[in-house]
Design a protein around this motif. Sequence first.
Motif, PDB file in Angstrom:
ATOM      1  N   ASN A  97      31.949 -22.615  18.802  1.00  0.00           N
ATOM      2  CA  ASN A  97      31.389 -23.326  19.955  1.00  0.00           C
ATOM      3  C   ASN A  97      32.341 -23.282  21.152  1.00  0.00           C
ATOM      4  OD1 ASN A  97      29.080 -24.006  18.535  1.00  0.00           O
ATOM      5  ND2 ASN A  97      29.855 -26.011  17.902  1.00  0.00           N
ATOM      6  N   ALA A  98      33.638 -23.476  20.895  1.00  0.00           N
ATOM      7  CA  ALA A  98      34.615 -23.480  21.987  1.00  0.00           C
ATOM      8  C   ALA A  98      34.724 -22.109  22.631  1.00  0.00           C
ATOM      9  CB  ALA A  98      35.982 -23.921  21.451  1.00  0.00           C
ATOM     10  N   MET A  99      34.740 -21.065  21.812  1.00  0.00           N
ATOM     11  CA  MET A  99      34.874 -19.715  22.350  1.00  0.00           C
ATOM     12  C   MET A  99      33.631 -19.307  23.127  1.00  0.00           C
ATOM     13  SD  MET A  99      36.285 -16.321  20.443  1.00  0.00           S
ATOM     14  CE  MET A  99      37.932 -17.030  20.489  1.00  0.00           C
ATOM     15  N   VAL A 100      32.448 -19.597  22.602  1.00  0.00           N
ATOM     16  CA  VAL A 100      31.199 -19.256  23.297  1.00  0.00           C
ATOM     17  C   VAL A 100      31.110 -20.017  24.614  1.00  0.00           C
ATOM     18  CG1 VAL A 100      28.677 -19.465  23.203  1.00  0.00           C
ATOM     19  CG2 VAL A 100      29.941 -18.623  21.206  1.00  0.00           C
ATOM     20  N   SER A 101      31.501 -21.289  24.592  1.00  0.00           N
ATOM     21  CA  SER A 101      31.458 -22.115  25.803  1.00  0.00           C
ATOM     22  C   SER A 101      32.342 -21.524  26.896  1.00  0.00           C
ATOM     23  CB  SER A 101      31.910 -23.541  25.483  1.00  0.00           C
ATOM     24  OG  SER A 101      32.030 -24.308  26.663  1.00  0.00           O
ATOM     25  N   PHE A 102      33.535 -21.049  26.513  1.00  0.00           N
ATOM     26  CA  PHE A 102      34.439 -20.482  27.503  1.00  0.00           C
ATOM     27  C   PHE A 102      33.909 -19.155  28.048  1.00  0.00           C
ATOM     28  CE2 PHE A 102      37.981 -17.792  28.849  1.00  0.00           C
ATOM     29  CZ  PHE A 102      38.599 -18.641  29.775  1.00  0.00           C
ATOM     30  N   ILE A 103      33.413 -18.298  27.175  1.00  0.00           N
ATOM     31  CA  ILE A 103      32.922 -16.984  27.612  1.00  0.00           C
ATOM     32  C   ILE A 103      31.727 -17.143  28.553  1.00  0.00           C
ATOM     33  CG2 ILE A 103      31.878 -14.809  26.854  1.00  0.00           C
ATOM     34  CD1 ILE A 103      33.467 -15.134  24.226  1.00  0.00           C
ATOM     35  N   GLN A 104      30.876 -18.126  28.252  1.00  0.00           N
ATOM     36  CA  GLN A 104      29.692 -18.325  29.086  1.00  0.00           C
ATOM     37  C   GLN A 104      30.038 -18.931  30.442  1.00  0.00           C
ATOM     38  OE1 GLN A 104      27.216 -20.658  26.389  1.00  0.00           O
ATOM     39  NE2 GLN A 104      25.940 -18.868  25.959  1.00  0.00           N
ATOM     40  N   ASN A 105      31.144 -19.682  30.483  1.00  0.00           N
ATOM     41  CA  ASN A 105      31.539 -20.310  31.747  1.00  0.00           C
ATOM     42  C   ASN A 105      33.055 -20.445  31.803  1.00  0.00           C
ATOM     43  OD1 ASN A 105      31.290 -21.576  34.219  1.00  0.00           O
ATOM     44  ND2 ASN A 105      31.021 -23.601  33.321  1.00  0.00           N
ATOM     45  N   PRO A 106      33.782 -19.338  32.046  1.00  0.00           N
ATOM     46  CA  PRO A 106      35.251 -19.376  32.055  1.00  0.00           C
ATOM     47  C   PRO A 106      35.780 -20.291  33.171  1.00  0.00           C
ATOM     48  CG  PRO A 106      34.423 -17.120  31.993  1.00  0.00           C
ATOM     49  CD  PRO A 106      33.259 -17.986  32.307  1.00  0.00           C
ATOM     50  N   SER A 107      36.844 -21.047  32.855  1.00  0.00           N
ATOM     51  CA  SER A 107      37.469 -21.901  33.864  1.00  0.00           C
ATOM     52  C   SER A 107      38.915 -22.181  33.471  1.00  0.00           C
ATOM     53  CB  SER A 107      36.712 -23.229  34.001  1.00  0.00           C
ATOM     54  OG  SER A 107      36.879 -24.024  32.838  1.00  0.00           O
ATOM     55  N   GLU A 108      39.735 -22.502  34.458  1.00  0.00           N
ATOM     56  CA  GLU A 108      41.128 -22.834  34.172  1.00  0.00           C
ATOM     57  C   GLU A 108      41.221 -24.118  33.365  1.00  0.00           C
ATOM     58  OE1 GLU A 108      43.389 -22.929  37.783  1.00  0.00           O
ATOM     59  OE2 GLU A 108      43.452 -20.740  37.970  1.00  0.00           O
ATOM     60  N   GLU A 109      40.276 -25.034  33.581  1.00  0.00           N
ATOM     61  CA  GLU A 109      40.294 -26.300  32.836  1.00  0.00           C
ATOM     62  C   GLU A 109      40.097 -26.067  31.341  1.00  0.00           C
ATOM     63  OE1 GLU A 109      38.534 -25.732  35.597  1.00  0.00           O
ATOM     64  OE2 GLU A 109      39.771 -26.953  36.953  1.00  0.00           O
ATOM     65  N   LYS A 110      39.291 -25.055  31.001  1.00  0.00           N
ATOM     66  CA  LYS A 110      38.999 -24.786  29.593  1.00  0.00           C
ATOM     67  C   LYS A 110      40.012 -23.856  28.930  1.00  0.00           C
ATOM     68  CE  LYS A 110      33.915 -25.011  29.784  1.00  0.00           C
ATOM     69  NZ  LYS A 110      32.692 -24.187  29.594  1.00  0.00           N
ATOM     70  N   THR A 111      40.742 -23.073  29.724  1.00  0.00           N
ATOM     71  CA  THR A 111      41.557 -22.022  29.126  1.00  0.00           C
ATOM     72  C   THR A 111      42.642 -22.567  28.204  1.00  0.00           C
ATOM     73  OG1 THR A 111      42.877 -20.043  29.559  1.00  0.00           O
ATOM     74  CG2 THR A 111      43.246 -21.908  31.020  1.00  0.00           C
ATOM     75  N   LEU A 112      42.890 -21.829  27.127  1.00  0.00           N
ATOM     76  CA  LEU A 112      43.990 -22.123  26.216  1.00  0.00           C
ATOM     77  C   LEU A 112      45.106 -21.100  26.402  1.00  0.00           C
ATOM     78  CD1 LEU A 112      42.045 -22.962  22.918  1.00  0.00           C
ATOM     79  CD2 LEU A 112      42.875 -24.529  24.661  1.00  0.00           C
ATOM     80  N   MET A 113      44.922 -20.206  27.378  1.00  0.00           N
ATOM     81  CA  MET A 113      45.888 -19.129  27.599  1.00  0.00           C
ATOM     82  C   MET A 113      46.268 -19.065  29.082  1.00  0.00           C
ATOM     83  SD  MET A 113      44.250 -16.178  25.113  1.00  0.00           S
ATOM     84  CE  MET A 113      45.809 -15.297  24.930  1.00  0.00           C
TER      85      MET A 113
END
Length: 266
Positions: A97-113
């Motif tokens: 869920n976390a990976m799909v959420s990031f790919i669908q809407n990338p953001s600096e707030e979500k990034t782990l890298m």
Amino acid sequence: MRASLFILILFSALVSCNTAQKEKEANVIEDNLPTTGTAERDVATISRGYELMQQKCYICHIEKPDPSLRGQMIAPPMVNVREHYEPSYSKKDEFINAMVSFIQNPSEEKTLMPGAVKKFNLMPKLIYEETELRLIAEAIYEHDFGVTSQMRMQNMRQNLELNNGKKWDLNTNSLDRINAVTLKLNNFESGTISEYNQLGKEIFDEVKMILLDDSYTGELFDQLHNFFGSLETDMHALISAKDKVEAEKQMNTLKSKLREFYNYFE
């Protein structure tokens, strides 16, 4: 009136066709998986996900770090992606869920890298079917890419340098953040394991914002990245710790290493 009615009918038809096409694509993926036997279906699902990863992700990502390709890299290796997600999302469903959420809407707030975002920029939003994204994320979760964190952490620590014999100057906001992290660690009293895990996440979030600061470039950013990159495994270990003994050990390790921050930065 007739023109408006025609446009409405045409729009409805287009929406229906688009929905039907998506359902068809999802069904094609579903139809290619075994209908009986849970184990066989799991293997086929992961295999299909890995194929999709090779087709869609390896356009930008390589599987593992390769010194010969260093100058050609435009995104972090997949093994590093997995190593950043797994500590925070150890359960498969949460990971996917976390990976799909990031790919669908990338953001600096979500990034782990944050280091990768600073180096390669934020990845573009990809218009892939969610069914495919979930298969890819599951394959990343299940696939054995090997382990690189320990080696990378040691290399980063060895590459730490002063600025011509002087400490590197940071802005007030970054110093406030690192002071807040130090204060949190020193004032933390033994709690539940989830509280230790949350402490690890809070430390990581503060560090992330320092690395994402646009005012840090060139050698200064490289040294910040080297310092915090060398702590990455310890922060992840605190986030994913399963018992208090392990969490306490990682917390003390972070305290000790963070004290060295003031030897290089001011």
